[in-house]
Design an enzyme around this catalytic site. Structure first.
Site, PDB file in Angstrom:
ATOM      1  N   GLY A  19      10.765  15.121  -3.149  1.00  0.00           N
ATOM      2  CA  GLY A  19       9.630  15.333  -4.025  1.00  0.00           C
ATOM      3  C   GLY A  19       9.669  14.540  -5.309  1.00  0.00           C
ATOM      4  N   SER A  31       0.825  -1.213   0.000  1.00  0.00           N
ATOM      5  CA  SER A  31       0.000   0.000   0.000  1.00  0.00           C
ATOM      6  C   SER A  31       0.855   1.258   0.000  1.00  0.00           C
ATOM      7  CB  SER A  31      -0.952  -0.015   1.198  1.00  0.00           C
ATOM      8  OG  SER A  31      -0.222  -0.179   2.404  1.00  0.00           O
ATOM      9  N   ASP A  88      10.254  -8.505   0.500  1.00  0.00           N
ATOM     10  CA  ASP A  88       9.380  -9.690   0.552  1.00  0.00           C
ATOM     11  C   ASP A  88       8.883 -10.092  -0.834  1.00  0.00           C
ATOM     12  OD1 ASP A  88       9.616  -8.675   3.111  1.00  0.00           O
ATOM     13  OD2 ASP A  88       7.521  -8.989   3.658  1.00  0.00           O
ATOM     14  N   VAL A  98       2.931   4.053  -2.819  1.00  0.00           N
ATOM     15  CA  VAL A  98       2.440   4.778  -3.999  1.00  0.00           C
ATOM     16  C   VAL A  98       2.179   3.825  -5.165  1.00  0.00           C
ATOM     17  CG1 VAL A  98       4.788   5.376  -4.808  1.00  0.00           C
ATOM     18  CG2 VAL A  98       2.856   6.791  -5.480  1.00  0.00           C
ATOM     19  N   ARG A 145      23.832  11.109  -8.193  1.00  0.00           N
ATOM     20  CA  ARG A 145      24.090  10.468  -6.896  1.00  0.00           C
ATOM     21  C   ARG A 145      25.330   9.580  -6.876  1.00  0.00           C
ATOM     22  NH1 ARG A 145      18.071   8.817  -4.679  1.00  0.00           N
ATOM     23  NH2 ARG A 145      17.389  10.971  -4.520  1.00  0.00           N
ATOM     24  N   THR A 167       6.898   4.972   1.060  1.00  0.00           N
ATOM     25  CA  THR A 167       6.388   6.161   0.371  1.00  0.00           C
ATOM     26  C   THR A 167       6.227   7.338   1.323  1.00  0.00           C
ATOM     27  OG1 THR A 167       5.260   4.790  -1.251  1.00  0.00           O
ATOM     28  CG2 THR A 167       4.443   7.050  -0.968  1.00  0.00           C
ATOM     29  N   ARG A 168       5.698   7.072   2.498  1.00  0.00           N
ATOM     30  CA  ARG A 168       5.379   8.222   3.362  1.00  0.00           C
ATOM     31  C   ARG A 168       6.621   8.895   3.935  1.00  0.00           C
ATOM     32  NH1 ARG A 168       3.711   6.722   9.257  1.00  0.00           N
ATOM     33  NH2 ARG A 168       4.406   4.572   9.404  1.00  0.00           N
ATOM     34  N   ALA A 228       9.227   9.646   1.887  1.00  0.00           N
ATOM     35  CA  ALA A 228       9.880  10.389   0.796  1.00  0.00           C
ATOM     36  C   ALA A 228       9.894  11.871   1.155  1.00  0.00           C
ATOM     37  CB  ALA A 228       9.154  10.149  -0.522  1.00  0.00           C
ATOM     38  N   GLN A 229      11.038  12.499   0.916  1.00  0.00           N
ATOM     39  CA  GLN A 229      11.199  13.882   1.370  1.00  0.00           C
ATOM     40  C   GLN A 229      11.137  14.876   0.227  1.00  0.00           C
ATOM     41  OE1 GLN A 229      14.804  14.412   3.617  1.00  0.00           O
ATOM     42  NE2 GLN A 229      14.048  13.301   5.385  1.00  0.00           N
TER      43      GLN A 229
HETATM   44  C1  LIG Z   1      13.676   8.369   3.484  1.00  0.00           C
HETATM   45  C2  LIG Z   1      13.257   8.233   2.034  1.00  0.00           C
HETATM   46  C3  LIG Z   1      13.137   9.367   1.235  1.00  0.00           C
HETATM   47  C4  LIG Z   1      12.765   9.269  -0.117  1.00  0.00           C
HETATM   48  N1  LIG Z   1      12.606  10.411  -0.868  1.00  0.00           N
HETATM   49  C5  LIG Z   1      12.174  10.308  -2.151  1.00  0.00           C
HETATM   50  C6  LIG Z   1      11.913  11.476  -2.939  1.00  0.00           C
HETATM   51  O1  LIG Z   1      12.063  12.597  -2.492  1.00  0.00           O
HETATM   52  N2  LIG Z   1      11.492  11.307  -4.200  1.00  0.00           N
HETATM   53  C7  LIG Z   1      11.307  10.062  -4.747  1.00  0.00           C
HETATM   54  O2  LIG Z   1      10.912   9.976  -5.925  1.00  0.00           O
HETATM   55  N3  LIG Z   1      11.527   8.954  -4.024  1.00  0.00           N
HETATM   56  C8  LIG Z   1      11.948   9.043  -2.751  1.00  0.00           C
HETATM   57  N4  LIG Z   1      12.154   7.918  -2.021  1.00  0.00           N
HETATM   58  C9  LIG Z   1      11.898   6.627  -2.641  1.00  0.00           C
HETATM   59  C10 LIG Z   1      10.390   6.353  -2.658  1.00  0.00           C
HETATM   60  O3  LIG Z   1       9.864   6.593  -1.376  1.00  0.00           O
HETATM   61  C11 LIG Z   1      10.145   4.901  -3.067  1.00  0.00           C
HETATM   62  O4  LIG Z   1      10.788   4.621  -4.293  1.00  0.00           O
HETATM   63  C12 LIG Z   1       8.661   4.635  -3.227  1.00  0.00           C
HETATM   64  O5  LIG Z   1       7.918   5.173  -2.162  1.00  0.00           O
HETATM   65  C13 LIG Z   1       8.414   3.156  -3.318  1.00  0.00           C
HETATM   66  O6  LIG Z   1       7.025   2.950  -3.352  1.00  0.00           O
HETATM   67  P1  LIG Z   1       6.439   1.508  -3.382  1.00  0.00           P
HETATM   68  O7  LIG Z   1       4.962   1.618  -3.413  1.00  0.00           O
HETATM   69  O8  LIG Z   1       7.108   0.714  -4.458  1.00  0.00           O
HETATM   70  O9  LIG Z   1       6.935   0.835  -2.003  1.00  0.00           O
HETATM   71  P2  LIG Z   1       6.581   1.180  -0.487  1.00  0.00           P
HETATM   72  O10 LIG Z   1       6.115   2.563  -0.330  1.00  0.00           O
HETATM   73  O11 LIG Z   1       7.713   0.699   0.347  1.00  0.00           O
HETATM   74  O12 LIG Z   1       5.343   0.231  -0.202  1.00  0.00           O
HETATM   75  C14 LIG Z   1       5.505  -1.167  -0.045  1.00  0.00           C
HETATM   76  C15 LIG Z   1       4.262  -1.697   0.614  1.00  0.00           C
HETATM   77  O13 LIG Z   1       4.283  -3.125   0.599  1.00  0.00           O
HETATM   78  C16 LIG Z   1       3.910  -3.617   1.880  1.00  0.00           C
HETATM   79  N5  LIG Z   1       4.507  -4.952   2.021  1.00  0.00           N
HETATM   80  C17 LIG Z   1       5.822  -5.283   1.982  1.00  0.00           C
HETATM   81  N6  LIG Z   1       5.979  -6.618   2.146  1.00  0.00           N
HETATM   82  C18 LIG Z   1       4.727  -7.134   2.270  1.00  0.00           C
HETATM   83  C19 LIG Z   1       4.218  -8.457   2.465  1.00  0.00           C
HETATM   84  N7  LIG Z   1       5.032  -9.536   2.600  1.00  0.00           N
HETATM   85  N8  LIG Z   1       2.871  -8.629   2.549  1.00  0.00           N
HETATM   86  C20 LIG Z   1       2.028  -7.550   2.459  1.00  0.00           C
HETATM   87  N9  LIG Z   1       2.445  -6.291   2.280  1.00  0.00           N
HETATM   88  C21 LIG Z   1       3.778  -6.088   2.181  1.00  0.00           C
HETATM   89  C22 LIG Z   1       4.479  -2.574   2.838  1.00  0.00           C
HETATM   90  O14 LIG Z   1       3.879  -2.639   4.104  1.00  0.00           O
HETATM   91  C23 LIG Z   1       4.127  -1.289   2.088  1.00  0.00           C
HETATM   92  O15 LIG Z   1       2.791  -0.914   2.303  1.00  0.00           O
HETATM   93  C24 LIG Z   1      12.529   7.992  -0.672  1.00  0.00           C
HETATM   94  C25 LIG Z   1      12.655   6.848   0.132  1.00  0.00           C
HETATM   95  C26 LIG Z   1      13.006   6.966   1.476  1.00  0.00           C
HETATM   96  C27 LIG Z   1      13.124   5.714   2.307  1.00  0.00           C
END
Ligand SMILES: Cc1cc2nc3c(=O)[nH]c(=O)nc-3n(C[C@H](O)[C@H](O)[C@H](O)COP(=O)(O)OP(=O)(O)OC[C@H]3O[C@@H](n4cnc5c(N)ncnc54)[C@H](O)[C@@H]3O)c2cc1C
Length: 341
Positions: A46, A9, A209, A11, A276, A40-41, A43-44
């Protein structure tokens, strides 16, 4: 039996789920924590998108290909740069409140500059809390949908594969019991694997995972060598390390070595705003040469840092660091932001 099962859950998962529901599918979002729990939550800085009047998707494409140093999938980059502005507008229409200021045409999005970008094109929210705002807006949209079911605290452990097709998953439900969850289509959006590394900015839930359960089911995984990382974080014992967003350098912050020397000058034409990998390599060289396990990030020139970067300000304050302090003696133990390697 659902039309679409989305694991995760963040982005990626919530956007996919909303798209599926809009296309008339019955959708289940299954996530191991609470709905808003994600990388996602955190991310700083933008979202980069060619929104400014002086910017174009072609310029964004060119910058990305240079930063990618020959490793980019050009079609994927084209989709990213061409669709970026539209996706930002979609998020705004959904309720994400990006930072704006009055301009010639009413309220206009504020744009920041980050490493590898030749112009300011990074849309942000809450100063440096962009991900929290995007996640909030997506969660609200999912909660509003009547085509979607949400299961929080459910942990996906295996794919169900029948006649070479994925038919859903085996999950541990919110009481820990193994349960089959069946769907016509299953999307893995379980995020990254930052916790596999000794030092990470990723939250504890980023344990790879989805990659693991896909590999166990015999699914081919592509591009695993591409791991997103942050060149700068506070050098503390705590894990995850508090991120020092690249946007700090976009606002003028400068990396310095133990002599106070701004070492990115001469390393790359964009100096502290180099891509980077270039910044990280230069910092690693300084760290290895000095024998000190960090370099410094001098942010003393950023005015009203506490307003522009409230998340970073709070992390520094919690560690007793004041990023406004000047007159630092570089060979002494640091009193301003230290950057971990
Ligand atoms: C500190 C920080 C700052 C960042 N700043 C930026 C930024 O400024 N700009 C940018 O573009 N990106 C940034 N990023 C990267 C960005 O946040 C990620 O690339 C993006 O949010 C990934 O989204 P996602 O939905 O793929 O994964 P996530 O947001 O990690 O979501 C994964 C989801 O899967 C669920 N999950 C995992 N394993 C399981 C399982 N076995 N069963 C059920 N559910 C599961 C988790 O609970 C979570 O809800 C940053 C990341 C971090 C950590």
């Amino acid at each position: 039996m659902f039309d679409l099962l989305v694991l995760g859950s963040g982005v990626a998962g919530l956007t996919t789920a909303l798209r599926g529901a809009a296309a008339g599918m019955s959708v289940l979002v299954l996530t191991k924590g609470e709905l808003a729990s994600s990388a996602t939550r955190f991310a700083q800085g933008g979202v980069a998108a060619a929104i400014a009047g002086s910017d174009t998707p072609e310029m964004h494409l060119a910058d990305t290909l240079v930063a990618g140093a020959g490793s980019c999938d050009v079609d994927a980059v084209r989709a990213l740069v061409n669709e970026g502005p539209l996706r930002v507008r979609e998020l705004a229409a959904m309720g994400a409140a990006f930072d704006t200021a009055p301009g010639d045409h009413g309220e206009e999005l504020l744009l920041a500059r980050e490493g590898g970008h030749s112009v300011a094109r990074v849309v942000h929210a809450g100063g440096d809390a962009t991900g929290a705002e995007i996640e909030r807006a997506l969660v609200a949209a999912v909660r509003r949908s009547d085509r979607m079911e949400v299961r929080e605290g459910w942990f996906a452990v295996d794919l169900i594969v029948e006649t070479a097709r994925c038919r859903g998953i085996v999950a541990l439900d919110d009481r820990g019991a193994a349960t089959d969850v069946r769907a016509s289509e299953t999307v893995l959006a379980t995020g990254g694997a930052g916790q596999c590394y000794a030092v990470t900015t990723n939250p504890l839930l980023s344990t790879g995972d989805g990659i693991a359960l896909a590999l166990r089911a015999g699914v081919a995984c592509a591009d695993v060598e591409f791991v997103q990382f942050h060149p700068t974080a506070l050098c503390l014992e705590s894990m995850p390390r508090p991120l020092l967003s690249e946007a700090l350098r976009g606002e003028g912050a400068v990396l310095r070595d133990e002599h106070g020397s701004a070492f990115m000058v001469g390393e790359h034409p964009m100096a502290d705003l180099a891509p980077r990998d270039v910044v990280s390599l230069a910092a690693a060289r300084r760290i290895s040469a000095s024998g000190i396990d960090h370099v410094w990030l001098d942010a003393t020139m950023i005015e009203r840092l506490e307003e522009r970067f409230p998340t970073i300000w709070a992390a520094c304050a919690e560690s007793g660091l004041d990023p406004r302090r000047s007159g630092y003696r570089w060979h002494r133990p640091p009193t301003i932001s230290r950057v971990a390697w």
